[in-house]
Motif scaffolding. Structure first.
Motif, PDB file in Angstrom:
ATOM      1  N   ALA A 234      18.907 -28.285  15.193  1.00 47.09           N
ATOM      2  CA  ALA A 234      19.325 -26.872  15.145  1.00 47.09           C
ATOM      3  C   ALA A 234      18.125 -25.970  14.873  1.00 47.09           C
ATOM      4  N   LYS A 276      22.530 -20.798  21.048  1.00 46.63           N
ATOM      5  CA  LYS A 276      22.992 -20.409  19.705  1.00 46.63           C
ATOM      6  C   LYS A 276      24.272 -21.156  19.338  1.00 46.63           C
ATOM      7  N   ARG A 277      25.173 -21.322  20.316  1.00 43.78           N
ATOM      8  CA  ARG A 277      26.421 -22.038  20.058  1.00 43.78           C
ATOM      9  C   ARG A 277      26.154 -23.506  19.706  1.00 43.78           C
ATOM     10  N   ASN A 280      24.804 -23.724  16.188  1.00 39.73           N
ATOM     11  CA  ASN A 280      25.889 -23.547  15.216  1.00 39.73           C
ATOM     12  C   ASN A 280      26.742 -24.801  15.091  1.00 39.73           C
ATOM     13  N   GLN A 281      26.994 -25.484  16.217  1.00 39.58           N
ATOM     14  CA  GLN A 281      27.779 -26.712  16.176  1.00 39.58           C
ATOM     15  C   GLN A 281      27.043 -27.812  15.405  1.00 39.58           C
ATOM     16  N   VAL A 283      24.946 -27.376  12.982  1.00 40.65           N
ATOM     17  CA  VAL A 283      25.025 -27.027  11.556  1.00 40.65           C
ATOM     18  C   VAL A 283      26.399 -27.394  10.988  1.00 40.65           C
ATOM     19  N   THR A 284      27.451 -27.141  11.769  1.00 42.84           N
ATOM     20  CA  THR A 284      28.802 -27.533  11.344  1.00 42.84           C
ATOM     21  C   THR A 284      28.886 -29.052  11.150  1.00 42.84           C
ATOM     22  N   ASP A 305      23.063 -23.386   6.834  1.00 39.48           N
ATOM     23  CA  ASP A 305      23.464 -22.067   7.361  1.00 39.48           C
ATOM     24  C   ASP A 305      22.267 -21.163   7.580  1.00 39.48           C
ATOM     25  N   THR A 308      20.298 -21.293  11.077  1.00 38.82           N
ATOM     26  CA  THR A 308      20.763 -20.559  12.258  1.00 38.82           C
ATOM     27  C   THR A 308      20.778 -19.055  12.050  1.00 38.82           C
ATOM     28  N   ALA A 309      20.700 -18.618  10.793  1.00 39.81           N
ATOM     29  CA  ALA A 309      20.740 -17.181  10.520  1.00 39.81           C
ATOM     30  C   ALA A 309      19.354 -16.555  10.470  1.00 39.81           C
TER      31      ALA A 309
END
Length: 312
Positions: A234, A276-277, A280-281, A283-284, A305, A308-309
């Motif tokens: 990520a 980006k998606r 985020n996945q 990171v989840t 978190d 990605t931010a």
């Protein structure tokens, strides 16, 4: 409901990061790491090499790798003191990789962390030697400075870190990265190999070495390794996006280098929105690996978190 596995408390839900103040946590840990790094290398004769090593080692940065090491050690029940020498070593190795990566023979960059790169200040010869010096000293530092940890764990850390930085890890990823420059037919599989090795291997080692020092079970080491691999990938996807969307001032290094070097990137396969998606996945998925650790996992969850931010 709480159950037990391998000595770790397991809860049925992922703790909330909404009440955890990551900026304060990172700031406090950065102070600890910066102080330890500053004390780790004194300037003695020949002054030039030590000055060059310190120039890049103390040039700032997020100190993400040492902080991950400290956080994971504490997560598993260890202490900051146990992990601090390894945390410093991780930053020494990371700094070596940046010094060498910036050389004309590699990425040929003039700026790093908002400052002139090492070879621009000290010359290419000293920059190469400064990287070599940091790499060798990192392993000496772990062996000589680690206190309160059984010798077999220290040995495992040294072996794990050696693999992460060598041809099976960072170096191997860099070789494939260099071979892939200007190649329009690089596959997504090759791109994943590059970044799981070039970037991900040292991030994974940062987390797993912290766990090893604290005596984590094999199962917990595997889960933490999976967490680290996901945030590592990520991290690279976000880096690729920022190389396109951020300015040089935001990055602290030259923007648009990937496009200029004709490098395959995640946005070149997926576009920016899908990249980006995907980040985020990942990171989840990474945070899901922390389900069994309760509130002690809050720092690692918040760091996931943050990846990605971030904007630089």
């Amino acid at each position: 409901m709480t159950t037990q596995h391998q000595g770790t408390a397991v809860t049925d839900s992922i703790p909330s990061v909404s009440t955890f103040d990551l900026s304060t946590y990172l700031a406090q840990r950065q102070v600890t790491v910066e102080s330890a790094l500053d004390q780790s290398i004194a300037i003695v004769y020949p002054d030039k090499i030590y000055e060059s090593m310190r120039y890049s080692l103390l040039a700032g940065g997020k100190r993400l790798r040492p902080i991950l090491c400290l956080a994971t050690c504490e997560l598993v029940g260890g202490t900051t003191e146990m992990a601090l020498p390894t945390a410093c070593a991780l930053e020494m190795i990371h700094t070596m990789s940046l010094i060498h990566d910036d050389l004309p023979a590699m990425d040929n960059d003039d700026y790093r962390r908002g400052k002139l790169t090492n070879h621009k200040v000290y010359g290419e010869d000293i920059a190469i030697l400064a990287g070599d010096g940091l790499l060798a000293y990192a392993f000496e530092f772990i062996a000589a400075q680690t206190r309160g940890v059984p010798a077999d764990r220290v040995l495992k850390v040294i072996a794990h870190l050696g693999k992460a930085v060598g041809a099976a890890g960072l170096v191997g990823g860099q070789v494939v990265d260099l071979d892939s420059e200007g190649n329009p037919n690089v596959s997504l599989e090759t791109l994943n190999f590059i970044h799981r090795h070039k970037t991900g291997a040292l991030l994974e080692a940062s987390v797993v070495c912290g766990a090893i020092l604290a005596g984590a079970s094999e199962l917990d080491q595997q889960r933490l390794s999976a967490y680290a691999q996901d945030i590592g990938l990520a991290f690279q996807i976000v880096d690729d996006v920022l190389d396109i969307t951020a300015t040089q001032e935001e990055l602290g290094k030259t923007a648009g280098k990937d496009l200029q070097a004709q490098k395959a990137t995640y946005p070149s396969f997926w576009g920016i929105d899908e990249s980006k998606r995907q980040a985020n996945q990942l990171v989840t998925d990474a945070k899901a690996q922390l389900e069994g650790f309760g509130d002690k996992a809050l720092p690692l969850m918040a760091i996931a978190d943050f990846i990605t931010a971030r904007t630089h």
